[in-house]
Write a protein that holds these residues in place. Structure first.
Motif, PDB file in Angstrom:
ATOM      1  N   ARG A 112      -5.802  -6.832   1.678  1.00  0.00           N
ATOM      2  CA  ARG A 112      -5.001  -7.528   0.662  1.00  0.00           C
ATOM      3  C   ARG A 112      -4.358  -8.784   1.237  1.00  0.00           C
ATOM      4  O   ARG A 112      -4.293  -9.818   0.563  1.00  0.00           O
ATOM      5  CB  ARG A 112      -3.921  -6.581   0.133  1.00  0.00           C
ATOM      6  CG  ARG A 112      -4.465  -5.321  -0.549  1.00  0.00           C
ATOM      7  CD  ARG A 112      -5.363  -5.661  -1.727  1.00  0.00           C
ATOM      8  NE  ARG A 112      -5.801  -4.466  -2.448  1.00  0.00           N
ATOM      9  CZ  ARG A 112      -6.639  -4.487  -3.481  1.00  0.00           C
ATOM     10  NH1 ARG A 112      -7.141  -5.638  -3.904  1.00  0.00           N
ATOM     11  NH2 ARG A 112      -6.992  -3.370  -4.085  1.00  0.00           N
TER      12      ARG A 112
ATOM     13  N   ASP B  15      -8.014 -10.085  -0.683  1.00  0.00           N
ATOM     14  CA  ASP B  15      -8.711  -9.185  -1.608  1.00  0.00           C
ATOM     15  C   ASP B  15      -7.839  -8.958  -2.842  1.00  0.00           C
ATOM     16  O   ASP B  15      -6.729  -8.435  -2.744  1.00  0.00           O
ATOM     17  CB  ASP B  15      -8.993  -7.861  -0.913  1.00  0.00           C
ATOM     18  CG  ASP B  15      -9.792  -6.884  -1.776  1.00  0.00           C
ATOM     19  OD1 ASP B  15     -10.025  -7.196  -2.965  1.00  0.00           O
ATOM     20  OD2 ASP B  15     -10.175  -5.827  -1.268  1.00  0.00           O
TER      21      ASP B  15
ATOM     22  N   ARG C   8      -6.347  -1.138   4.648  1.00  0.00           N
ATOM     23  CA  ARG C   8      -6.292  -1.482   3.227  1.00  0.00           C
ATOM     24  C   ARG C   8      -5.305  -2.622   3.001  1.00  0.00           C
ATOM     25  O   ARG C   8      -5.583  -3.560   2.229  1.00  0.00           O
ATOM     26  CB  ARG C   8      -5.862  -0.235   2.450  1.00  0.00           C
ATOM     27  CG  ARG C   8      -5.757  -0.393   0.943  1.00  0.00           C
ATOM     28  CD  ARG C   8      -7.035  -0.804   0.295  1.00  0.00           C
ATOM     29  NE  ARG C   8      -8.159   0.041   0.628  1.00  0.00           N
ATOM     30  CZ  ARG C   8      -9.410  -0.218   0.248  1.00  0.00           C
ATOM     31  NH1 ARG C   8      -9.677  -1.322  -0.441  1.00  0.00           N
ATOM     32  NH2 ARG C   8     -10.389   0.602   0.592  1.00  0.00           N
TER      33      ARG C   8
ATOM     34  N   PRO D 278      -6.745  -1.949  -7.656  1.00  0.00           N
ATOM     35  CA  PRO D 278      -6.240  -0.973  -6.681  1.00  0.00           C
ATOM     36  C   PRO D 278      -7.179   0.220  -6.554  1.00  0.00           C
ATOM     37  O   PRO D 278      -7.812   0.645  -7.517  1.00  0.00           O
ATOM     38  CB  PRO D 278      -4.888  -0.554  -7.267  1.00  0.00           C
ATOM     39  CG  PRO D 278      -4.462  -1.702  -8.110  1.00  0.00           C
ATOM     40  CD  PRO D 278      -5.727  -2.257  -8.699  1.00  0.00           C
ATOM     41  N   VAL D 279      -7.253   0.757  -5.353  1.00  0.00           N
ATOM     42  CA  VAL D 279      -8.133   1.893  -5.085  1.00  0.00           C
ATOM     43  C   VAL D 279      -7.327   3.054  -4.521  1.00  0.00           C
ATOM     44  O   VAL D 279      -6.245   2.882  -3.965  1.00  0.00           O
ATOM     45  CB  VAL D 279      -9.249   1.515  -4.091  1.00  0.00           C
ATOM     46  CG1 VAL D 279     -10.102   0.390  -4.642  1.00  0.00           C
ATOM     47  CG2 VAL D 279      -8.666   1.131  -2.736  1.00  0.00           C
ATOM     48  N   ARG D 280      -7.878   4.246  -4.695  1.00  0.00           N
ATOM     49  CA  ARG D 280      -7.298   5.472  -4.111  1.00  0.00           C
ATOM     50  C   ARG D 280      -8.254   5.948  -3.020  1.00  0.00           C
ATOM     51  O   ARG D 280      -9.431   6.217  -3.286  1.00  0.00           O
ATOM     52  CB  ARG D 280      -7.142   6.535  -5.180  1.00  0.00           C
ATOM     53  CG  ARG D 280      -6.639   7.874  -4.654  1.00  0.00           C
ATOM     54  CD  ARG D 280      -6.732   8.928  -5.740  1.00  0.00           C
ATOM     55  NE  ARG D 280      -5.864   8.592  -6.854  1.00  0.00           N
ATOM     56  CZ  ARG D 280      -4.605   9.034  -6.968  1.00  0.00           C
ATOM     57  NH1 ARG D 280      -4.103   9.810  -6.036  1.00  0.00           N
ATOM     58  NH2 ARG D 280      -3.884   8.704  -8.008  1.00  0.00           N
ATOM     59  N   GLN D 281      -7.767   6.037  -1.791  1.00  0.00           N
ATOM     60  CA  GLN D 281      -8.580   6.476  -0.658  1.00  0.00           C
ATOM     61  C   GLN D 281      -8.005   7.795  -0.150  1.00  0.00           C
ATOM     62  O   GLN D 281      -6.885   7.835   0.357  1.00  0.00           O
ATOM     63  CB  GLN D 281      -8.576   5.427   0.452  1.00  0.00           C
ATOM     64  CG  GLN D 281      -9.488   5.748   1.623  1.00  0.00           C
ATOM     65  CD  GLN D 281      -9.533   4.625   2.652  1.00  0.00           C
ATOM     66  OE1 GLN D 281      -8.881   3.593   2.487  1.00  0.00           O
ATOM     67  NE2 GLN D 281     -10.281   4.827   3.715  1.00  0.00           N
TER      68      GLN D 281
ATOM     69  N   ASP E 130      -2.765   0.020  -3.996  1.00  0.00           N
ATOM     70  CA  ASP E 130      -3.667   0.928  -3.301  1.00  0.00           C
ATOM     71  C   ASP E 130      -2.897   2.151  -2.810  1.00  0.00           C
ATOM     72  O   ASP E 130      -1.720   2.058  -2.439  1.00  0.00           O
ATOM     73  CB  ASP E 130      -4.295   0.232  -2.094  1.00  0.00           C
ATOM     74  CG  ASP E 130      -5.225  -0.913  -2.484  1.00  0.00           C
ATOM     75  OD1 ASP E 130      -5.757  -0.888  -3.603  1.00  0.00           O
ATOM     76  OD2 ASP E 130      -5.417  -1.826  -1.660  1.00  0.00           O
TER      77      ASP E 130
ATOM     78  N   VAL F 141       0.858  -1.191   0.000  1.00  0.00           N
ATOM     79  CA  VAL F 141       0.000   0.000   0.000  1.00  0.00           C
ATOM     80  C   VAL F 141       0.892   1.237   0.000  1.00  0.00           C
ATOM     81  O   VAL F 141       1.858   1.319   0.769  1.00  0.00           O
ATOM     82  CB  VAL F 141      -0.934   0.019   1.231  1.00  0.00           C
ATOM     83  CG1 VAL F 141      -1.634   1.376   1.359  1.00  0.00           C
ATOM     84  CG2 VAL F 141      -1.975  -1.086   1.122  1.00  0.00           C
TER      85      VAL F 141
ATOM     86  N   VAL G  76      -3.312   5.535  -0.131  1.00  0.00           N
ATOM     87  CA  VAL G  76      -4.026   6.255   0.920  1.00  0.00           C
ATOM     88  C   VAL G  76      -3.324   7.593   1.117  1.00  0.00           C
ATOM     89  O   VAL G  76      -2.097   7.626   1.285  1.00  0.00           O
ATOM     90  CB  VAL G  76      -4.038   5.459   2.240  1.00  0.00           C
ATOM     91  CG1 VAL G  76      -4.687   6.284   3.354  1.00  0.00           C
ATOM     92  CG2 VAL G  76      -4.773   4.137   2.067  1.00  0.00           C
TER      93      VAL G  76
END
Length: 345
Positions: free
Chosen positions: A318, A322, A314, A326-329, A166, A154, A168
């Motif tokens: 993973r 999961d 996050r 990939p996500v952006r938080q 990901d 992350v 953050v």
């Protein structure tokens, strides 16, 4: 209380074999006892092992037990500058979340030295970490990409080219928009953004890009940019030039992080500039010393604890399997108004 054995005073760590010998049982029985399989042992056997463990002050090797099950319960964190207050605050959030979920945090610091990055990554891997949180320059992106193909990763605060993971971090556009909007509302029209050097660090670039874009939307304001590099004299010169030059109205400095704020405050003091009389100051980050300077420095506070917790959560997703995209938080900054941005007419 059982008194099979008298307590033993020793300096070395007791072993499973010694516990087994003291209790008169097999090492397998001791392993079952400390490994959570006590239900497989008779009450009498468990009682004897319990007494031997207490007498020998036996402490199981949690690392070895975890690795035997394929789990180390270790999270790695790579930071660029452990002395940066932002890094310390976020690290505390990560460590708190780790502890609550039964993980331990292992931190390596590159000390802003790009050559340290591959060495510290190798050190972290040698401890069989289950996942990695990265807050560094990422000048060895190939190493991080390779590592990310083997374990969950992350990114914290900074995007790294080619590293698909990901992220953050702070909503940098929202933070700068809130800051510019506040300064304009307070009557400031001539703005200077002071940041650390633009070395490719995505968060610094995004804050400058937002600043320049927002000035287009605020035609009554004018803005320029300078960096708080390692030369205090250069920053003093830039600030003196900004203060002296004609402008469209009252002047204010917007500093892009806590490091730039400290450098700017020291430079203003070196110039003999009465703090916040002619010049406003708004800082991104909110540090403990801000309320103590010149009646208080207004700030755009980052939710550092929440950022650290979110990065761990996050990463834990993973680790637990999961495999979604990939996500952006991102998180919003909170405006804390103090004397340094008092209203101008």
């Amino acid at each position: 209380m059982n008194d099979f054995f008298a307590p033993v005073t020793r300096t070395s760590r007791a072993t499973i074999a010694e516990v087994a010998a003291a209790a008169g049982v097999s090492k397998a029985s001791v392993s079952r006892y400390i490994g959570g399989d006590r239900r497989l042992l008779s009450d009498a056997l468990a009682t004897r092992i319990e007494a031997a463990v207490a007498a020998l002050n036996f402490q199981p090797n949690q690392m070895a037990r975890g690795l035997k099950r394929g789990r180390s319960r270790l999270i790695g964190m790579l930071v660029a500058d452990m002395l940066n207050p932002y890094s310390t605050a976020v690290m505390h959030g990560v460590e708190t979340a780790c502890r609550q979920q039964g993980y331990s945090l292992l931190v390596c610091n590159t000390d802003q030295d790009a050559q340290q990055e591959p060495q510290q990554l190798a050190a972290l891997q040698s401890y069989s970490i289950e996942g990695l949180i990265v807050n560094t320059f990422g000048q060895h992106a190939a190493d991080l990409r390779q590592l990310g193909s083997r374990l969950p990763l992350v990114l914290l605060d900074r995007e790294l080219p080619g590293v698909d993971a990901d992220l953050v971090g702070l909503d940098n556009y929202q933070a700068i928009a809130t800051g510019v909007g506040h300064l304009q509302q307070q009557g400031y029209r001539d703005l200077l953004l002071v940041s650390e050097p633009l070395d490719g660090t995505s968060s610094r670039v995004q804050r400058l890009t937002a600043f320049e874009a927002l000035l287009i939307d605020h035609p009554s304001c004018r803005g320029i940019h300078c960096t708080s590099a390692g030369d205090p004299q250069a920053l003093q010169t830039a600030l003196a030039d900004f203060i002296a030059r004609p402008g469209p109205g009252p002047k204010a400095v917007l500093t892009a992080n806590g490091v730039a704020t400290l450098a700017t405050t020291l430079a203003l003091q070196a110039l003999g500039e009465p703090l916040f009389e002619r010049l406003g100051l708004l800082a991104l980050d909110d540090l403990d010393w801000f309320p103590l300077v010149g009646g208080g420095i207004s700030a755009l506070a980052q939710p550092t604890h929440a950022l650290g917790v979110a990065a761990f959560e996050r990463l834990q997703r993973r680790i637990d399997g999961d495999r979604s995209a990939p996500v952006r938080q991102t998180f919003a900054a909170e405006l804390c108004v103090r004397r340094s941005t008092h209203a101008r007419t």
